[in-house]
Design an enzyme around this catalytic site. Structure first.
Site, PDB file in Angstrom:
ATOM      1  N   GLU A   1       0.820  -1.215   0.000  1.00 21.41           N
ATOM      2  CA  GLU A   1       0.000   0.000   0.000  1.00 21.41           C
ATOM      3  C   GLU A   1       0.854   1.265   0.000  1.00 21.41           C
ATOM      4  O   GLU A   1       1.813   1.386   0.769  1.00 21.41           O
ATOM      5  CB  GLU A   1      -0.927   0.063   1.226  1.00 21.41           C
ATOM      6  CG  GLU A   1      -1.740   1.354   1.218  1.00 21.41           C
ATOM      7  CD  GLU A   1      -2.616   1.592   2.431  1.00 21.41           C
ATOM      8  OE1 GLU A   1      -3.290   2.636   2.469  1.00 21.41           O
ATOM      9  OE2 GLU A   1      -2.623   0.748   3.360  1.00 21.41           O
TER      10      GLU A   1
ATOM     11  N   ASP B   1       9.531   4.945  15.619  1.00 22.97           N
ATOM     12  CA  ASP B   1       9.507   6.396  15.435  1.00 22.97           C
ATOM     13  C   ASP B   1       9.952   7.047  16.742  1.00 22.97           C
ATOM     14  O   ASP B   1       9.384   6.756  17.798  1.00 22.97           O
ATOM     15  CB  ASP B   1       8.072   6.831  15.077  1.00 22.97           C
ATOM     16  CG  ASP B   1       7.945   8.341  14.845  1.00 22.97           C
ATOM     17  OD1 ASP B   1       8.982   9.030  14.809  1.00 22.97           O
ATOM     18  OD2 ASP B   1       6.810   8.822  14.703  1.00 22.97           O
TER      19      ASP B   1
ATOM     20  N   ASP C   1      10.489  10.842  18.286  1.00 23.93           N
ATOM     21  CA  ASP C   1      10.188  12.241  17.975  1.00 23.93           C
ATOM     22  C   ASP C   1      10.697  13.151  19.083  1.00 23.93           C
ATOM     23  O   ASP C   1      10.503  12.877  20.261  1.00 23.93           O
ATOM     24  CB  ASP C   1       8.673  12.416  17.822  1.00 23.93           C
ATOM     25  CG  ASP C   1       8.324  13.731  17.153  1.00 23.93           C
ATOM     26  OD1 ASP C   1       8.586  14.789  17.764  1.00 23.93           O
ATOM     27  OD2 ASP C   1       7.803  13.712  16.032  1.00 23.93           O
TER      28      ASP C   1
ATOM     29  N   CYS D   1      17.818  21.692  17.329  1.00 16.22           N
ATOM     30  CA  CYS D   1      19.160  22.195  17.018  1.00 16.22           C
ATOM     31  C   CYS D   1      20.158  21.057  17.218  1.00 16.22           C
ATOM     32  O   CYS D   1      19.818  19.962  17.645  1.00 16.22           O
ATOM     33  CB  CYS D   1      19.511  23.402  17.879  1.00 16.22           C
ATOM     34  SG  CYS D   1      19.797  22.996  19.623  1.00 16.22           S
TER      35      CYS D   1
ATOM     36  N   ARG E   1      12.236  16.921  13.174  1.00 19.63           N
ATOM     37  CA  ARG E   1      12.636  16.803  14.574  1.00 19.63           C
ATOM     38  C   ARG E   1      12.644  15.359  15.070  1.00 19.63           C
ATOM     39  O   ARG E   1      12.493  15.126  16.266  1.00 19.63           O
ATOM     40  CB  ARG E   1      11.702  17.638  15.450  1.00 19.63           C
ATOM     41  CG  ARG E   1      10.258  17.224  15.276  1.00 19.63           C
ATOM     42  CD  ARG E   1       9.307  17.988  16.143  1.00 19.63           C
ATOM     43  NE  ARG E   1       7.963  17.488  15.910  1.00 19.63           N
ATOM     44  CZ  ARG E   1       6.918  18.224  15.617  1.00 19.63           C
ATOM     45  NH1 ARG E   1       7.031  19.513  15.534  1.00 19.63           N
ATOM     46  NH2 ARG E   1       5.738  17.676  15.413  1.00 19.63           N
ATOM     47  N   GLY E   2      12.780  14.403  14.166  1.00 18.89           N
ATOM     48  CA  GLY E   2      12.746  13.019  14.637  1.00 18.89           C
ATOM     49  C   GLY E   2      13.450  12.065  13.694  1.00 18.89           C
ATOM     50  O   GLY E   2      14.094  12.482  12.728  1.00 18.89           O
ATOM     51  N   ILE E   3      13.293  10.779  13.977  1.00 19.18           N
ATOM     52  CA  ILE E   3      13.953   9.757  13.158  1.00 19.18           C
ATOM     53  C   ILE E   3      13.074   8.509  13.117  1.00 19.18           C
ATOM     54  O   ILE E   3      12.356   8.206  14.073  1.00 19.18           O
ATOM     55  CB  ILE E   3      15.363   9.449  13.729  1.00 19.18           C
ATOM     56  CG1 ILE E   3      16.236   8.775  12.683  1.00 19.18           C
ATOM     57  CG2 ILE E   3      15.316   8.622  15.017  1.00 19.18           C
ATOM     58  CD1 ILE E   3      17.740   8.948  12.936  1.00 19.18           C
TER      59      ILE E   3
ATOM     60  N   ASP F   1       7.548   6.010  20.293  1.00 21.92           N
ATOM     61  CA  ASP F   1       6.116   6.145  20.023  1.00 21.92           C
ATOM     62  C   ASP F   1       5.615   4.728  19.720  1.00 21.92           C
ATOM     63  O   ASP F   1       5.626   4.274  18.572  1.00 21.92           O
ATOM     64  CB  ASP F   1       5.899   7.084  18.823  1.00 21.92           C
ATOM     65  CG  ASP F   1       4.421   7.312  18.546  1.00 21.92           C
ATOM     66  OD1 ASP F   1       3.588   6.535  19.068  1.00 21.92           O
ATOM     67  OD2 ASP F   1       4.095   8.240  17.782  1.00 21.92           O
TER      68      ASP F   1
ATOM     69  N   HIS G   1       0.054   0.105  10.011  1.00 22.58           N
ATOM     70  CA  HIS G   1       0.434   1.509  10.253  1.00 22.58           C
ATOM     71  C   HIS G   1       1.201   2.048   9.040  1.00 22.58           C
ATOM     72  O   HIS G   1       2.069   1.381   8.491  1.00 22.58           O
ATOM     73  CB  HIS G   1       1.321   1.614  11.499  1.00 22.58           C
ATOM     74  CG  HIS G   1       1.574   3.034  11.896  1.00 22.58           C
ATOM     75  ND1 HIS G   1       0.770   3.721  12.781  1.00 22.58           N
ATOM     76  CD2 HIS G   1       2.519   3.914  11.500  1.00 22.58           C
ATOM     77  CE1 HIS G   1       1.219   4.958  12.914  1.00 22.58           C
ATOM     78  NE2 HIS G   1       2.284   5.101  12.145  1.00 22.58           N
TER      79      HIS G   1
END
Length: 418
Positions: free
Chosen positions: A45, A110, A112, A129, A164-166, A315, A324
């Site tokens: 999908e 995830d 964040d 930063c 701001r995350g990975i 998360d 998901h």
């Protein structure tokens, strides 16, 4: 700290990016694990977010060219990748509901930066930063090691989320085949930080003051020096009253808490390192007073505090369900214009989110290059090779080679058993 180098996107810029720079072939082989299309790709999908927040689900494609054609037609602000279904997602309306279910899916994670807002002091909200990136960097190192050492996974792809995350995608066959129940169990095993804003103590990983579980001992050894460098020296998490009061909430002995509070109220300008040293001195003093049990409980609290401030904040909902959807690598974050590029976990400490190329920057790089000779107009399948996007696509391609080698070995083994 807002970043002045951000370059929000426009529809024209995005269309040029998809036509000239997006590495569709690399994404295809990453999802498909071999050159000829299989169900890993054709039953996969794709969901598109269009201008004005229109959301299109259950798209699927026969090959990379078909995907590229549709992306360039729709020009989405971003697109997401979901599971491999029992039938092609685009046929969902004509298939019996019982015959349409998620079968395979990378195990995804995830992390964040907003989950670190209660403890970081340099930025908040959407801002990030180089300094607070340290929290993400240590989370990557801890999680990468745990997943390789404790679960034996090999094919881990870390991808910067563009702001701001990975994200992490694990493509090992065993990971793809995990059921939702198994995913929940695995995430539960890796989750250490739990509880909402109203809960002070978010680490409950031991019985009383017994030793840390073996799986967390190695993580703690990695995290303790980071705690000193990042939480104490850089972020100064306990310098202000709000910070040191949060620390006192995590100390289980009322006398120790009152003793430290009195000391710290009289020294408002004391550094976080000095306050932490006061806490360590208070622990040591209990041994001299013959209070061994209390000391053990304070040592356990100290270790839990280090974990609470440095252990990965996951998360969990993202990882628990096969259906998901997660943003595809190399999409562009609409607010920053930054490309969601792969990141090497071995050099994550040197990674600077502010240096990730923006889509506008990449198109400028192309414009600066000599234009093709007249008449040589056509598809720009790999213009990324001529820009600063190249090392990141190369990183994905190297990762894909490992997956394809694994697939080749599996096929060989199957042939031999016949």
């Amino acid at each position: 700290m807002a970043n002045n180098n951000d370059e929000p996107t426009t529809p024209d810029v995005m269309l040029a990016f998809y036509r000239r720079l997006y590495p569709f072939k690399s994404i295809f082989t990453w999802l498909n694990h071999e050159h000829a299309p299989t169900k890993l790709f054709t039953h996969r999908e794709f969901a598109f977010t269009l201008q004005g927040d229109v959301y299109l689900r259950y798209n699927s494609f026969a090959n990379a060219d078909e995907l590229k054609k549709q992306v360039c037609t729709l020009n989405p602000t971003r697109f997401e990748i979901g599971p491999v279904y029992s039938a092609r997602p685009r046929d969902k309306k004509t298939v019996r509901p019982a015959a349409f279910s998620p079968q395979l899916r990378e195990l995804v994670f995830d992390i964040d930066m907003t989950d670190y807002d209660p403890i970081r002091t340099c930025c908040s909200g959407a801002d990030i930063c180089r300094r607070c990136w340290g929290f993400i960097a240590v989370a990557v190192r801890v999680l990468d090691r745990a997943l390789r050492d404790q679960f034996g996974y090999k094919h881990l792809l870390w991808v910067y989320s563009g702001r701001r995350g990975i994200h992490l995608w694990i493509s090992d066959r065993e990971a793809l085949e995990l059921t939702d129940e198994q995913r929940r169990a695995l995430v539960g095993w890796l989750t250490v930080i739990q509880g909402g804003k109203e809960m002070h103590k978010k680490v409950n990983v031991r019985i009383g003051s017994k030793a840390l579980p073996p799986s967390l001992v190695s993580a703690y050894k990695m995290l303790e020096p980071v705690f000193h460098d990042l939480v104490l020296a850089d972020q100064e998490c306990f310098a202000a009253e709000k910070g040191w009061e949060a620390l006192l909430h995590l100390i289980p002995d009322r006398d120790t808490v009152e003793e430290l509070r009195e000391k710290w109220e009289s020294r408002p300008k004391q550094s976080s390192e000095d306050r932490w040293q006061d806490f360590e001195d208070a622990i040591a003093s209990k041994r001299n007073k013959g209070k061994g049990n209390l000391q053990a409980s304070l040592i356990a609290a100290k270790e839990d505090i280090v974990l609470q401030y440095t252990y990965p904040r996951l998360d969990a909902e993202v990882s628990k369900h096969r259906n998901h959807l997660l943003k595809a690598p190399f999409c562009v974050h609409p607010k920053t214009g930054r490309v969601c590029v792969p990141v090497d976990p071995r050099t994550i400490d040197k990674f600077n989110p502010e240096r990730v190329p923006t889509v506008a920057q990449l198109l400028r790089e192309l414009d600066r290059l000599a234009l093709p000779e007249s008449g040589a107009v056509g598809e720009h399948h790999s213009d990324w090779e001529r820009t600063s996007l190249k090392p990141y696509v190369d990183m994905l391609d190297k990762h894909v080679m490992g997956l394809m080698e694994e697939t080749r070995k599996m096929k060989q083994k199957t042939d031999l058993t016949w």
